[in-house]
Structure formats: C-alpha cells, structure tokens
Scaffold this active site. Structure first.
Site, PDB file in Angstrom:
ATOM      1  CE  LYS A   1      40.773  35.056  32.113  1.00  0.00           C
ATOM      2  NZ  LYS A   1      41.646  35.135  33.256  1.00  0.00           N
TER       3      LYS A   1
ATOM      4  CB  CYS B   1      76.870  36.848  29.915  1.00  0.00           C
ATOM      5  SG  CYS B   1      78.374  36.081  30.547  1.00  0.00           S
TER       6      CYS B   1
ATOM      7  CB  CYS C   1      78.415  33.199  33.400  1.00  0.00           C
ATOM      8  SG  CYS C   1      77.387  34.553  33.948  1.00  0.00           S
TER       9      CYS C   1
ATOM     10  CD  GLU D   1      39.483  31.023  38.382  1.00  0.00           C
ATOM     11  OE1 GLU D   1      39.353  30.051  37.612  1.00  0.00           O
ATOM     12  OE2 GLU D   1      40.503  31.738  38.408  1.00  0.00           O
TER      13      GLU D   1
ATOM     14  CD  GLU E   1      30.875  31.106  31.014  1.00  0.00           C
ATOM     15  OE1 GLU E   1      31.713  30.828  31.891  1.00  0.00           O
ATOM     16  OE2 GLU E   1      30.515  30.306  30.133  1.00  0.00           O
TER      17      GLU E   1
ATOM     18  CD  GLU F   1      15.978  27.406  64.027  1.00  0.00           C
ATOM     19  OE1 GLU F   1      15.031  26.614  63.900  1.00  0.00           O
ATOM     20  OE2 GLU F   1      16.032  28.527  63.469  1.00  0.00           O
TER      21      GLU F   1
ATOM     22  CB  SER G   1      46.073  29.346  28.924  1.00  0.00           C
ATOM     23  OG  SER G   1      46.989  29.504  29.802  1.00  0.00           O
TER      24      SER G   1
HETATM   25  P1  AMP Z   1      44.537  32.675  31.929  1.00  0.00           P
HETATM   26  O1  AMP Z   1      45.013  32.063  33.218  1.00  0.00           O
HETATM   27  O2  AMP Z   1      44.630  34.168  31.901  1.00  0.00           O
HETATM   28  O3  AMP Z   1      45.070  31.986  30.707  1.00  0.00           O
HETATM   29  O4  AMP Z   1      42.968  32.436  31.899  1.00  0.00           O
HETATM   30  C1  AMP Z   1      42.454  31.148  31.973  1.00  0.00           C
HETATM   31  C2  AMP Z   1      41.805  30.960  33.296  1.00  0.00           C
HETATM   32  O5  AMP Z   1      40.679  31.801  33.473  1.00  0.00           O
HETATM   33  C3  AMP Z   1      41.219  29.590  33.436  1.00  0.00           C
HETATM   34  O6  AMP Z   1      42.179  28.666  33.812  1.00  0.00           O
HETATM   35  C4  AMP Z   1      40.210  29.802  34.529  1.00  0.00           C
HETATM   36  O7  AMP Z   1      40.813  29.512  35.764  1.00  0.00           O
HETATM   37  C5  AMP Z   1      39.919  31.283  34.524  1.00  0.00           C
HETATM   38  N1  AMP Z   1      38.503  31.612  34.378  1.00  0.00           N
HETATM   39  C6  AMP Z   1      37.840  32.481  35.156  1.00  0.00           C
HETATM   40  N2  AMP Z   1      36.557  32.583  34.802  1.00  0.00           N
HETATM   41  C7  AMP Z   1      36.364  31.757  33.769  1.00  0.00           C
HETATM   42  C8  AMP Z   1      35.238  31.421  32.971  1.00  0.00           C
HETATM   43  N3  AMP Z   1      34.026  31.981  33.152  1.00  0.00           N
HETATM   44  N4  AMP Z   1      35.419  30.505  31.989  1.00  0.00           N
HETATM   45  C9  AMP Z   1      36.633  29.946  31.774  1.00  0.00           C
HETATM   46  N5  AMP Z   1      37.737  30.225  32.495  1.00  0.00           N
HETATM   47  C10 AMP Z   1      37.611  31.121  33.486  1.00  0.00           C
HETATM   48 ZN    ZN Z   2      78.402  36.244  32.894  1.00  0.00          ZN
END
Ligand code: AMP
Ligand code: ZN
Length: 664
Positions: free
Chosen positions: A112, A420, A426, A169, A110, A33, A80
C-alpha cells in the site's frame, strides 16, 4: 529524412530512454547524451509548431501554468479501502465474501503505497487526462503536472485497450524527498513534513515546471475499462507493466489467509529497506469476475482489504486540554501536546474524544502521554505514563459550560458527548451549520468559502442559511478583502444553488444523523419537504433503513420554530424543496415490497444501472439470497452456488429481459 520523420524518431528514442531510466531503472545512455537529444527535439519542435504533439517527451520539463484546476467527475468512482489489523479481521472478511461468491478465492497481495491516488485515462495509447481522487466522485484535473512525472508513459506500447482508466499512487521516494528538504533548509526554509503530503501538494502546484523538478513517481495498481483482455488482478498488473507502466514487482498471488499474513509480516519489517514509504498491504480478490460479484459498499470494494501495519507510538507531555464546539454543538476535548515527531509528521494536538475517554484513561494536564497514529489523520492518546505523573497532579474536571457562549452543557442519556444546547446563539454552531450548507457535497456554493461564512456571521449579515439568499453585492463589498468580482461570484454562486436537487438541500440542512444516503432515502420516499415535516415518528421509522435515532432527530428538527421559519424562507427564495418533475417521472412504485438479488453480467444495462432501476421503481436490492428475496435477476455467468441456493429456496430466477418487462 523529412523534418517530420526526424521529430518522430527523436520522440521515439527519447521515450525509450525515459522508459529505460525511470521505469526499468536501467539507462543505456548518459544523462548528457539524453539532454543533447532533448534539446535537439525542443529546437525542431519550436521551429515547426505544425508538428505539435501534446504527448511529446519535451513536455516532461513542464512550463505550462494552470490557474484553476478543472473539476472532473470520475467515470468509475474512486473508493476507499476497508481496514484490517489482525488475523481475525481477515478471517471475518473471508467468511463474508465466501457467502457471496462461488469457488475458491485467490488473493493478490500488494504494497500500500503512501502517496496521493491518481486516475489516468488513456485513449489510443496516449495519456488523455490525469485526475486526483478528490472526494471519490470527482477530482481535480492535473494532467499538465502529471505529464512531468517521467515514469508516467505518455505513449503506451503493446496490446493496450482503445480506452481505459488506470489507477495509481503518486509518491515521492525518500531519497528525493530528503534532497528536497536539504535544499530547503539550506535556503533557510522550513523542511517539508512528510513525503505523502509533499507528493499530493506537488500535484496542485500551478507551475508545471516546478512539478517537473520534483522527483515524483507513479506506481500503478488497477485497470478499469470494458472488454479487458485479462480476467484477474494479477494479470492486470502484468499487462500494465507490458504497456509501459511502472508496476512494482512486490505483488504476490496467494491462496490463503495464512499466506497473506506471511506477506504482511515480511513487509512489516522489510518496508524499512524500501526506497519509498508504505503504510500497509492491500489484499484483493484476484478473480475479476468474483470482484464484480462482490461489488461495493457505500465506501469501499467488498473484494479488497487494506492491512495496516501496527501504528507507531511516541510519548510526550500533555500541556493542556482545550474544548472545541462543533456544528451540532458537540463538544470535543482536544489535547495540546508538546510537539513531537510521529510517523514522519510533527504532532501538536490529539483528540480526546469525550469525557468518558478522559476519565477511563485518567488523562490529566501535565501528564506524559502515549500518542499513536493509525490510519486516521488525527492522532490519539492511548495511555498515560503514570511513573512520570507530577506529584501535584489533579484529576481533569470536565467543563460544565460552553467555552464559546457560556451556556450550560447537556448530555443526553446513553450518549458520550456533551452538547451546547444553544444552537441558535452559539457562534461556532451557527457558522458550522452554514459552512455545512454551502459545502461541496451539499449546496456546493461556488465563490463562498468557510472563512467568508464566518466573516458574514460575525458581521451580522447572516445567521442561518436562508439569510444567504438576501445578500447582495452592495452588502458584501464592505467585507474585508472582498473585491467587486469576488462579490459578484459569491452572489451568482448563491443564486445557482437554487437549482441544487432536493435530496442535497435536505442533506445541506444539517439535520443530525441525516447524511447523504439518508437524505436520498427520505427525499425519494416523501418527495416533498412538506411531507417529511408532516411525518410522525412512526411514519418515519416505517421507512426502509430509517431507524429510531434518525427518526427522532428529524422530528425534533422540524418541531423547532426556527427550522420551519428557515424552510419557509428557503421556499420563498425558490430553493428546491421537492423532487423535480424529472426525478418524479423516473420513479414508480411498480416494484414496491419486492426484493431482488442481482447476479452475473448483463447485456443491455450495467449492473449498477440495473440496481438503480430497481430502487427507482420502489424495489430493494439485496446482496445475498435468502427466503426474503423475491427474485434473482440472472445475467451471463451467474455463480452456480447462487443458482442452487435460489432453487433450494424456490426463488424465481429471471432474465434481464424478463425484469425489464416488469417495468413496462
Ligand atoms: P484509504 O485512503 O486508507 O482508504 O486507502 C485507499 C487508498 O490506498 C487508495 O485510494 C489508494 O490511493 C491507496 N493505495 C495505495 N496502494 C494501493 C494498492 N496497491 N492498491 C489499491 N490502493 C492502493
Ligand atoms: Zn455554545
């Protein structure tokens, strides 16, 4: 019913079915459908292009092809996360943040999700743009591809803000991943290695119809915007869910480190029952106002922490050790392993770091070694299974000469790495330095890639970065695979790099220990390359945040005749070797010697602008109040314990207006 109404009704209906199916996992009509309704809408839209809507559910099937993805600068940088691995790490973190904020702290825990991060921008409830994280400052626009992901709403519901960014993500659930691989294997192709890489690779496919076929999902976890109608992370998740986003239900609000650990331990085992992969837990200070107070370090928010699950380990044979020469001449020993499956990827190589590491673990060729993969990309060797050591095994004798140029290696006192010293002769060093010079964060030369640099060096067309500026279209055309158009792009890219600001040129030179931040500091302080070249070791060390190691390296660099020649030539070609008029005009010494702590919410400038103003005018920004603080700039909702501390130490508290008046 008019055609327009028919189209709109169908769109609404299909949107709701999409949502039921992909977000709620609760379809109310059959696939058949659904397809019939979709076809009906496609026909109406094709017959009536005047009612085109960029967010119509028909666009979910893709079809648009993107040749080049545009680079977009993120409005809010994508940071990060700092990592933690133990209770102690979490306790240290809590101690640090308790010094910086007032009141009790609640945390949202939460999962990851292990995929590719994505920033989605919505305006008036419609998806405007989807951009990958890229380097955190800027990423690639992949909107057409992301639109094909059914759980990404194209039209929101409820009381959403007029304009905001939302982060999430993009992941590939295991079942879909396995199906994709079965199909690939059936067609005689190599299977994909792991869901994460496959998800992020999918986003960069040119044909969005291909992306539409992949069962990707998007889990959302963070809303960025001004005047948001909620004040905690947890409420933010609930709001996002109400607006139609897919937000997993596993998030939990907790009050203590012990509760965080319960959550971690639960998911460390339970994760194997999830339909998708996670690589840890993310813990966030729940109160957004406290988050704002805590702010960010250069890399990550102070208010969040990833907790990584214990790394997976396997054992395999170390076939032989090879040695790589980096751009600074540093030698890195590499373990070439019997390929082995580890945490979803096939591992063939691992870093051995340096000679000490090899000696400490007594790692030998032919050994059975334990390989571990933590959060980092390159796996490491953590030990040797001595019971399996062959009888004729010999200790590893580290190389004494450069594997590339044969020069005898040196090792400076107190340093683990061998070098080196033949930096001018090099070839990996020569190539590496030029590759660094042209890289995105340095001179960002479009049209010139790392491979071409190697080719140019090997053909003896260039031997350092200043030679780039003498290249011409005629000179590069004879290179292998170089078309006229690419040659022109390359030369134009080099020409354009003459506009790159001084601090980035300084970074691009590749002076050891002079990263982006240090380059900015030096550029700001000295203003011209001549002043930096004239600076003595004592001068340099006196600059804020420049330590002895950096200072020595800077002095060394400019003492070399080769370097000064390069600088002279760069100058003669018009590369920016001093701050621009504009940058100079915005900088003063008005706040020299003064140190500020900024707290609260401001009216006329954002907190970051305020900090930049302080730094541009010669002041320092501190994160906590101490006797060295000259002023506290207080905005609305400044924390009461900060106020008490400032009062106890007798540090003047000034308003935003009073501060701005300083600058006039
Ligand atoms: P990292 O790349 O190891 O520095 O971890 C950071 C990344 O974790 C962020 O850029 C997100 O893409 C990812 N991530 C996954 N789950 C979560 C979440 N629940 N909250 C925040 N970041 C998350
Ligand atoms: Zn060298």
């Amino acid at each position: 019913m008019t055609i327009k109404e028919q189209i709109e009704n169908l769109r609404d209906e299909l949107r709701q079915h999409n949502y039921n199916y992909y977000v709620l996992d609760n379809p109310t009509i059959s696939d058949y459908e659904f397809d019939m309704k979709l076809k009906a809408l496609q026909k109406l839209e094709a017959d009536h292009p005047e009612f085109y809507d960029a967010n119509s559910p028909t666009l979910r099937v893709g079809g648009e092809v993107t040749k080049n993805f545009n680079t977009v600068v993120h409005e809010h940088r994508m940071y990060s996360l700092d990592n933690s691995y133990s209770k102690e790490d979490l306790e240290d973190w809590e101690k640090r943040i308790k010094k910086l904020v007032d009141g009790d702290i609640q945390y949202t825990c939460e999962l990851k999700y292990d995929g590719a991060s994505m920033n989605l921008t919505y305006e008036n409830g419609k998806l405007l743009r989807a951009v990958t994280r890229g380097d955190g400052v800027q990423g690639d626009e992949v909107t057409t591809n992301v639109k094909t992901i059914r759980s990404v709403p194209l039209q929101l519901k409820g009381d959403y803000p007029g304009k905001f960014d939302i982060r999430g993500e993009i992941i590939l659930p295991l079942e879909g991943f396995n199906k994709m691989n079965e199909a690939r294997v059936a067609e005689g192709e190599e299977p994909y290695r792991n869901p994460r890489n496959t998800a992020s690779g999918s986003l960069k496919l040119q044909d969005s119809a291909e992306v539409a076929k992949r069962p990707l999902e998007c889990f959302l976890y963070s809303i960025k915007g001004s005047n948001l109608s909620f004040s905690t992370q947890f409420e933010g998740l609930e709001k996002a869910r109400a607006w139609g986003f897919k937000v997993p239900n596993e998030a939990k609000l907790v009050n203590s480190i012990d509760e965080i650990l319960d959550y971690v331990n639960h998911w460390d085992t339970e994760r194997h029952n999830l339909p998708y992969e996670i690589d840890g837990v993310v813990i966030k200070v729940n109160n957004l106002y406290q988050q704002e107070e805590l702010g960010f370090t250069a890399k990550a928010p102070r208010w969040a922490m990833a907790y990584k699950f214990k790394a997976e380990q396997v054992s395999t044979t170390l076939n032989h050790i090879s040695y790589q020469v980096g751009r600074t001449g540093a030698i890195t020993p590499v373990a070439n392993l019997e390929p082995v499956l580890l945490a979803g990827t096939i591992v063939k190589r691992a870093s051995l770091h340096n000679a000490d590491q090899i000696e400490k673990l007594d790692i030998r060729e032919g050994d059975e070694v334990y390989v571990e993969k933590g959060g980092e990309i390159i796996p490491k060797i953590v030990g040797v299974d001595l019971s399996k050591r062959p009888n004729d095994s010999l200790p590893t004798s580290y190389i004494t000469h450069c594997p590339e140029c044969g020069t005898e290696l040196i090792r400076k006192e107190g340093e683990a790495q061998h070098y080196c010293p033949n930096d001018l002769g090099c070839s990996p060093q020569i190539i590496g330095r030029i590759q660094h010079y042209i890289s995105r964060k340095a001179m960002d030369i479009e049209g010139l890639g790392g491979e071409t640099v190697a080719l140019l060096v090997n053909e003896a067309l260039i031997s350092n970065c200043s030679d780039l500026y003498e290249l011409t279209v005629e000179k590069v055309i004879p290179l292998e695979r170089m078309a006229e158009k690419s040659a022109e792009n390359l030369i134009n890219g080099i020409e354009a790099s003459k506009q790159i600001p001084f601090e980035r040129v300084l970074f691009a030179l590749g002076i050891r220990y002079v990263g982006e931040t240090v380059a900015k500091k030096l550029a700001k302080h000295y203003k011209t390359i001549d002043a930096i070249m004239a600076a003595s070791l004592e001068d340099l060390v006196a600059v804020d945040e420049i330590g002895e190691k950096i200072a020595e390296s800077v002095v060394d660099f400019f003492q070399s005749e080769a370097s000064t020649n390069i600088i002279e030539r760069l100058k003669s070609f018009g590369v920016q070797l001093q701050l621009s008029e504009e940058a100079l005009a915005n900088q003063t010494d008005t706040l020299k010697g003064k140190s500020f702590v900024v707290s609260g919410v401001f009216e006329t400038v954002s907190r970051n602008e305020l900090k930049k103003l302080i730094e541009d005018n010669g002041g320092k920004v501190g994160s906590s109040i101490s006797s060295k603080t000259s002023y506290v700039v207080a905005g609305d909702k400044m924390g009461p314990s900060k106020r008490t501390k400032a009062e106890q130490l007798g540090i003047p508290i000034i308003t935003e207006q009073e501060f701005l008046a300083f600058l006039e």
